[in-house]
Structure formats: C-alpha cells, structure tokens
Design a protein around this motif. Structure first.
Motif, PDB file in Angstrom:
ATOM      1  N   MET A   1       4.466 -13.126 -12.083  1.00 39.90           N
ATOM      2  CA  MET A   1       5.091 -12.889 -10.794  1.00 39.90           C
ATOM      3  C   MET A   1       5.773 -11.512 -10.763  1.00 39.90           C
ATOM      4  SD  MET A   1       5.257 -14.297  -8.005  1.00 39.90           S
ATOM      5  CE  MET A   1       6.108 -14.644  -6.548  1.00 39.90           C
ATOM      6  N   VAL A   2       6.349 -11.127 -11.885  1.00 38.50           N
ATOM      7  CA  VAL A   2       7.034  -9.834 -11.968  1.00 38.50           C
ATOM      8  C   VAL A   2       6.053  -8.699 -11.690  1.00 38.50           C
ATOM      9  CG1 VAL A   2       8.241  -8.263 -13.527  1.00 38.50           C
ATOM     10  CG2 VAL A   2       8.810 -10.691 -13.528  1.00 38.50           C
ATOM     11  N   THR A   3       4.848  -8.824 -12.219  1.00 41.79           N
ATOM     12  CA  THR A   3       3.843  -7.784 -12.004  1.00 41.79           C
ATOM     13  C   THR A   3       3.518  -7.648 -10.515  1.00 41.79           C
ATOM     14  OG1 THR A   3       2.897  -8.300 -14.166  1.00 41.79           O
ATOM     15  CG2 THR A   3       1.529  -7.018 -12.659  1.00 41.79           C
ATOM     16  N   VAL A   4       3.417  -8.760  -9.824  1.00 40.08           N
ATOM     17  CA  VAL A   4       3.136  -8.736  -8.385  1.00 40.08           C
ATOM     18  C   VAL A   4       4.270  -8.028  -7.647  1.00 40.08           C
ATOM     19  CG1 VAL A   4       2.844 -10.168  -6.328  1.00 40.08           C
ATOM     20  CG2 VAL A   4       1.704 -10.792  -8.461  1.00 40.08           C
ATOM     21  N   TRP A   5       5.507  -8.338  -8.001  1.00 37.01           N
ATOM     22  CA  TRP A   5       6.659  -7.693  -7.347  1.00 37.01           C
ATOM     23  C   TRP A   5       6.668  -6.187  -7.595  1.00 37.01           C
ATOM     24  CZ3 TRP A   5      10.595 -11.894  -9.121  1.00 37.01           C
ATOM     25  CH2 TRP A   5      10.548 -12.968  -8.223  1.00 37.01           C
ATOM     26  N   ILE A   6       6.316  -5.785  -8.804  1.00 34.95           N
ATOM     27  CA  ILE A   6       6.297  -4.355  -9.126  1.00 34.95           C
ATOM     28  C   ILE A   6       5.196  -3.643  -8.342  1.00 34.95           C
ATOM     29  CG2 ILE A   6       5.820  -2.672 -10.958  1.00 34.95           C
ATOM     30  CD1 ILE A   6       7.269  -4.626 -12.885  1.00 34.95           C
ATOM     31  N   ILE A   7       4.006  -4.233  -8.323  1.00 36.30           N
ATOM     32  CA  ILE A   7       2.891  -3.617  -7.593  1.00 36.30           C
ATOM     33  C   ILE A   7       3.193  -3.584  -6.091  1.00 36.30           C
ATOM     34  CG2 ILE A   7       0.469  -3.915  -6.925  1.00 36.30           C
ATOM     35  CD1 ILE A   7       0.020  -5.001  -9.814  1.00 36.30           C
ATOM     36  N   ALA A   8       3.687  -4.700  -5.555  1.00 36.48           N
ATOM     37  CA  ALA A   8       4.011  -4.747  -4.126  1.00 36.48           C
ATOM     38  C   ALA A   8       5.109  -3.743  -3.789  1.00 36.48           C
ATOM     39  CB  ALA A   8       4.441  -6.156  -3.724  1.00 36.48           C
ATOM     40  N   GLY A   9       6.148  -3.678  -4.621  1.00 33.65           N
ATOM     41  CA  GLY A   9       7.242  -2.740  -4.377  1.00 33.65           C
ATOM     42  C   GLY A   9       6.779  -1.301  -4.392  1.00 33.65           C
ATOM     43  N   ALA A  10       5.937  -0.963  -5.369  1.00 33.17           N
ATOM     44  CA  ALA A  10       5.424   0.406  -5.463  1.00 33.17           C
ATOM     45  C   ALA A  10       4.559   0.739  -4.243  1.00 33.17           C
ATOM     46  CB  ALA A  10       4.628   0.580  -6.750  1.00 33.17           C
ATOM     47  N   PHE A  11       3.709  -0.203  -3.838  1.00 35.54           N
ATOM     48  CA  PHE A  11       2.852   0.035  -2.672  1.00 35.54           C
ATOM     49  C   PHE A  11       3.681   0.222  -1.404  1.00 35.54           C
ATOM     50  CE2 PHE A  11       0.568  -1.624   1.038  1.00 35.54           C
ATOM     51  CZ  PHE A  11      -0.485  -0.739   1.073  1.00 35.54           C
ATOM     52  N   LEU A  12       4.674  -0.644  -1.205  1.00 40.26           N
ATOM     53  CA  LEU A  12       5.512  -0.551  -0.012  1.00 40.26           C
ATOM     54  C   LEU A  12       6.281   0.769   0.017  1.00 40.26           C
ATOM     55  CD1 LEU A  12       6.784  -4.223   0.090  1.00 40.26           C
ATOM     56  CD2 LEU A  12       5.234  -3.145   1.734  1.00 40.26           C
ATOM     57  N   LEU A  13       6.787   1.197  -1.123  1.00 45.48           N
ATOM     58  CA  LEU A  13       7.473   2.488  -1.181  1.00 45.48           C
ATOM     59  C   LEU A  13       6.501   3.636  -0.906  1.00 45.48           C
ATOM     60  CD1 LEU A  13       9.881   2.014  -4.215  1.00 45.48           C
ATOM     61  CD2 LEU A  13      10.494   2.162  -1.802  1.00 45.48           C
ATOM     62  N   PHE A  14       5.298   3.533  -1.459  1.00 50.31           N
ATOM     63  CA  PHE A  14       4.275   4.558  -1.245  1.00 50.31           C
ATOM     64  C   PHE A  14       3.973   4.721   0.242  1.00 50.31           C
ATOM     65  CE2 PHE A  14      -0.276   5.578  -0.761  1.00 50.31           C
ATOM     66  CZ  PHE A  14      -0.305   6.827  -1.370  1.00 50.31           C
ATOM     67  N   ARG A  15       3.935   3.613   0.984  1.00 49.21           N
ATOM     68  CA  ARG A  15       3.642   3.655   2.414  1.00 49.21           C
ATOM     69  C   ARG A  15       4.851   4.066   3.253  1.00 49.21           C
ATOM     70  NH1 ARG A  15      -0.685   4.177   4.843  1.00 49.21           N
ATOM     71  NH2 ARG A  15      -0.269   2.642   6.434  1.00 49.21           N
TER      72      ARG A  15
END
Length: 130
Positions: free
Chosen positions: A1-15
């Motif tokens: 689950m932590v990996t999903v949060w990290i990937i989602a967080g990075a993507f959202l910040l990127f956008r």
C-alpha cells in the motif's frame, strides 16, 4: 500500500506543481483587455501590448482543457466571439497570457499528492508497513 501512496503522490505532484508555480509567477503579470476571437475548438482571444497584437488560448493555469485544448459545450457557452474580457500577461514575455489567474485544480492535486506522501511516510515510520 505504501508503494501505491508514493507513486500516486509523486504523480499528483507532477501534475499539480507546474500550475501552482505558474500561478505564483503570475503575481507580477499585467492586466489588459482582450476580445474573444473564436470558441471552437478552444477559446481563442486577441490582445495588444504596445503596438503588437497577440493571441492566446489559456484560460487558467490548471492542467487539462483550459490550457488550449478543446472544451466541452458547457464551457464553450461561457464565451462568445467578440466578447471583451480581462486577461493577464507576462510583461517580460507578452506571448504568455491567461484569462483567469487561478490554479484551483493544481492546488488540489498538490494537496492530495502531499497527503498521499504523508500517509506513506507515516506508515513507513510507524512500523506498520509490511
């Protein structure tokens, strides 16, 4: 689950970050009148700076349809060819302009991205991570 949060967080910040940064930089931009030239496929407006005429398509600093892409019929009905509006342009580069100095979607994306990364960090350091 932590990996999903990290990937989602990075993507959202990127956008989201580019829109927030553009909004921050636009604080020193100059306001001026413009006229709507066309509304299909995207809103196009014309404005003058000094003796030069420019055209623009950006409605806000948010990612997505307001950045010059085609807009829905509901959004298109907001503007009419010949309509006079107020816009903001960069005095250092008058080709850069926007109708509304806003980035509400970008700010929401940044907030969600930071929340996602905070959840991942909290989980990692709380000892509950698998």
């Amino acid at each position: 689950m932590v990996t999903v949060w990290i990937i989602a967080g990075a993507f959202l910040l990127f956008r989201g970050v580019p829109g927030v940064v553009a909004l921050w930089r636009s604080r020193s931009w100059t306001g001026s009148e413009c006229s709507v030239v066309d509304v299909r496929p995207a809103v196009t407006y014309a404005y003058r700076v000094g003796g030069d005429e420019f055209t623009g398509r950006r409605e806000t600093f948010d990612p997505g349809p307001g950045s010059g892409a085609a807009v829905s019929d509901a959004g298109r009905n907001e503007f009419v060819a010949g309509q006079i509006l107020w816009l903001w342009y960069d005095p250092q580069d008058p080709r850069s302009s926007v109708l509304r100095r806003s980035a509400s979607v970008s700010m929401l994306l940044v907030a969600m991205g930071l929340t996602s990364l905070a959840l991942a960090t909290f989980t990692l350091f709380s000892g509950d991570a698998p």
